[in-house]
Design a protein around this motif. Structure first.
Motif: not given
Length: 190
Positions: A62-66, A74-81, A95-100, A171-174
């Motif tokens: 979603s745009p919020d998640e992007v 300031g990162m360019v969005p990329q393919d996300t699993q 629990v329902f868990a959603r990981s990006l 330098t990564y985030h999830m």
């Protein structure tokens, strides 16, 4: 609970900084703001713990998640699993868990996360000191809200709460988001 596998279930309600938006119940607040491993805490509250994988594939977010995962840095969005699971205790869905998981991160550093299967993501994150958790955002999913509808909770009479945070690795985030479902021990006082 949902009878069909969920496909890319976005949490539709608004997220808020935890400092500004919290439930009044102290037990629920403790579950939401605890910085330790949710997997370990759930395991401590049951005899049988299980991860039911609903979905794990590269998908649009979603745009919020992007904005949360990429834009604020300031990162360019990329393919996300996207990985969606139910965490269960004693055969009850808690629990329902959603990981990006950015695909570049998986390819460059953590390819094993692509093949987790029914292993908990938390076992890896909390046993590797290179992962650093950032501050929480909280969400309240009302009974009549779209998130509960997507989760198939038509008979539920309880507003649900959830949390999300980023984990940094070099330098990564999830992102990991968790919605506490009606049978969760987080609601024991309600």
């Amino acid at each position: 609970m949902a009878e069909n596998l969920l496909k890319n279930l976005t949490i539709n309600e608004s997220w808020h900084n935890a400092d500004d938006f919290q439930p009044t119940d102290p037990l629920l607040r403790n579950w939401l703001l605890n910085t330790g491993s949710l997997t370990e805490r759930l395991q401590a509250n049951c005899l049988r713990f299980e991860v039911e994988v609903l979905n794990q594939q590269t998908a649009e977010i979603s745009p919020d998640e992007v904005q949360y995962l990429y834009g604020q840095f300031g990162m360019v969005p990329q393919d996300t699993q996207v990985r969606e699971v139910f965490l269960k205790g004693n055969d009850e869905t808690w629990v329902f868990a959603r990981s990006l998981l950015p695909v570049n991160f998986l390819n460059d550093e953590m390819s094993g996360l692509m093949r987790l299967g029914n292993k908990p993501l938390g076992k890896i994150i909390f046993n590797d000191p290179r992962f650093q958790r950032q501050s929480f955002q909280l969400v309240k999913c009302p009974v009549s809200g779209l998130t509960q509808e997507k989760l198939g909770l038509r008979d539920n009479q309880l507003d649900l709460w959830g949390r999300r945070s980023l984990f940094s690795f070099k330098t990564y985030h999830m992102m990991v988001a968790e919605i506490f479902l009606p049978g969760s021990p987080a609601y024991a006082n309600l």
